[in-house]
Scaffold this active site. Structure first.
Site, mmCIF file in Angstrom:
data_model
loop_
_atom_site.group_PDB
_atom_site.id
_atom_site.type_symbol
_atom_site.label_atom_id
_atom_site.label_comp_id
_atom_site.label_asym_id
_atom_site.label_seq_id
_atom_site.Cartn_x
_atom_site.Cartn_y
_atom_site.Cartn_z
ATOM 1 N N GLU A 21 4.691 15.491 19.297
ATOM 2 C CA GLU A 21 3.944 14.362 18.730
ATOM 3 C C GLU A 21 4.800 13.497 17.823
ATOM 4 O O GLU A 21 4.482 12.334 17.578
ATOM 5 C CB GLU A 21 2.716 14.860 17.972
ATOM 6 C CG GLU A 21 1.609 13.845 18.144
ATOM 7 C CD GLU A 21 0.645 13.769 17.004
ATOM 8 O OE1 GLU A 21 -0.037 12.755 16.936
ATOM 9 O OE2 GLU A 21 0.583 14.692 16.201
ATOM 10 N N THR B 56 -0.007 4.422 13.796
ATOM 11 C CA THR B 56 0.149 5.478 12.784
ATOM 12 C C THR B 56 1.349 5.179 11.895
ATOM 13 O O THR B 56 1.298 5.373 10.678
ATOM 14 C CB THR B 56 0.312 6.843 13.485
ATOM 15 O OG1 THR B 56 -0.871 7.101 14.244
ATOM 16 C CG2 THR B 56 0.501 7.971 12.490
HETATM 17 N N1 HSE Z 1 -2.367 12.896 9.081
HETATM 18 C C1 HSE Z 1 -1.893 11.834 9.915
HETATM 19 C C2 HSE Z 1 -2.008 10.537 9.148
HETATM 20 C C3 HSE Z 1 -2.722 11.785 11.155
HETATM 21 O O1 HSE Z 1 -3.040 10.335 8.500
HETATM 22 O O2 HSE Z 1 -1.087 9.726 9.191
HETATM 23 C C4 HSE Z 1 -2.324 10.715 12.108
HETATM 24 O O3 HSE Z 1 -3.254 10.698 13.184
#
Ligand code: HSE
Length: 297
Positions: free
Chosen positions: A124, A173
């Site tokens: 990922e 992201t």
């Molecule tokens: N924990 C990660 C974020 C998840 O919040 O950036 C990304 O899907």
């Protein structure tokens, strides 16, 4: 079990649940992807279904391809996508998790779930540059998970109503991580720790009201809400319709509400209407905390 071919169903996931940034994640009963894995003489990726044209099929650029390469296996991977891309619902995690899970079964590798989570998290990383396991862990293990470095704890609460509303907004992201503060004050850390601790109790007791209240967090959501048009209105509408809590799913833009199972329809309609009032199209999933990856063929 050992097989030349497996078909695996892998759930969408929602990371963070507010205060548990990079720590908490849940598997959702829907949407989900179907991943076919077949032994081959080369590593190959095929993508079909929703947003398939945007999925990189070069193995080194694909989260599932990276996992297969990392596990040293040549397979043909067919991703039947239904989880919307860049939605905050673990779309890049699902194929990575599904392939780690499938290869372990196909080649009788006998790896622990924790080990599979680590391998999937490496895959990922292609999508978000950071090796966070809060999507791949629930995608493999199901339920609610706590990722604490190498240790992963999972719980399986039942009958928790979840509404996930995905607005037609693109949030990567990488960008959603880049806008976060590098440091938090002691007061904010203390607040988030209290929320996270309460969340675990809420999950253990299957207490929907406590789970909802425990989604409150400092800074993470405040920063990321700026990337979601209509955020305040959607949040307020969900609460007015009966949600016990609302948060951003993962890095967004999907917004997640927790409620009694029977309230999901009303809350979904209220959230969709609020996005629509803000000029944003959206799509709601009426779901619940569900199972992890499973073999279906
Ligand atoms: N924990 C990660 C974020 C998840 O919040 O950036 C990304 O899907």
């Amino acid at each position: 079990m050992g097989a030349d071919y497996l078909e695996v169903k892998v759930p969408a996931t929602s990371a963070n649940l507010g205060a548990g940034f990079d720590v908490f994640g849940i598997a959702l009963d829907k949407p989900y992807d179907i991943i076919e894995v077949e032994k081959s003489d080369m590593l190959e990726i095929i993508a079909t279904g929703r947003d398939a044209q945007f999925i990189p099929t070069e193995p080194e650029k694909n989260t599932a391809g990276r996992v297969a390469a990392g596990m040293g296996k040549k397979v043909r991977i067919t991703i039947h996508r239904d989880i919307p891309l860049s939605s905050g619902l673990g779309s890049s995690a699902a194929p990575a998790a599904g392939v780690a899970f499938a290869l372990n079964e196909m080649y009788d590798m006998g790896m622990s779930q924790e080990k599979l989570v680590r391998l999937a998290a490496k895959g990922e990383k292609v999508a978000s540059r950071v090796e966070h396991a809060d999507n791949v862990a629930p995608a493999i293990m199901g339920g609610f998970v706590i990722v604490h470095r190498q240790r992963i704890i999972s719980l399986t609460p039942e009958n928790i109503g979840v509404v996930a509303v995905h607005p037609d907004i693109i949030v990567s992201t990488r960008r959603a991580r880049a806008i976060l503060p590098k440091k938090l004050s002691l007061r904010d850390i203390s607040f988030n720790t209290a929320s996270a601790a309460s969340m675990v109790v809420g999950i253990m007791k299957e207490d929907i009201s406590l789970i909802g209240k425990s989604m409150e967090n400092r800074k993470i959501e405040e920063c990321r809400s700026k990337l979601i048009k209509g955020y305040r209105h959607v949040r307020k509408s969900a609460v007015n319709a009966g949600a016990s809590g609302v948060t951003i799913s993962g890095s967004g833009p999907t917004m997640l509400a927790v409620c009694d199972m029977g309230q999901r329809e009303d809350i979904a309609r209220a959230m969709e209407k609020a996005f629509s009032d803000s000029g944003v199209k959206s799509e709601a999933y009426l779901t619940t905390i569900g199972k992890g990856a499973e073999i279906i063929g």
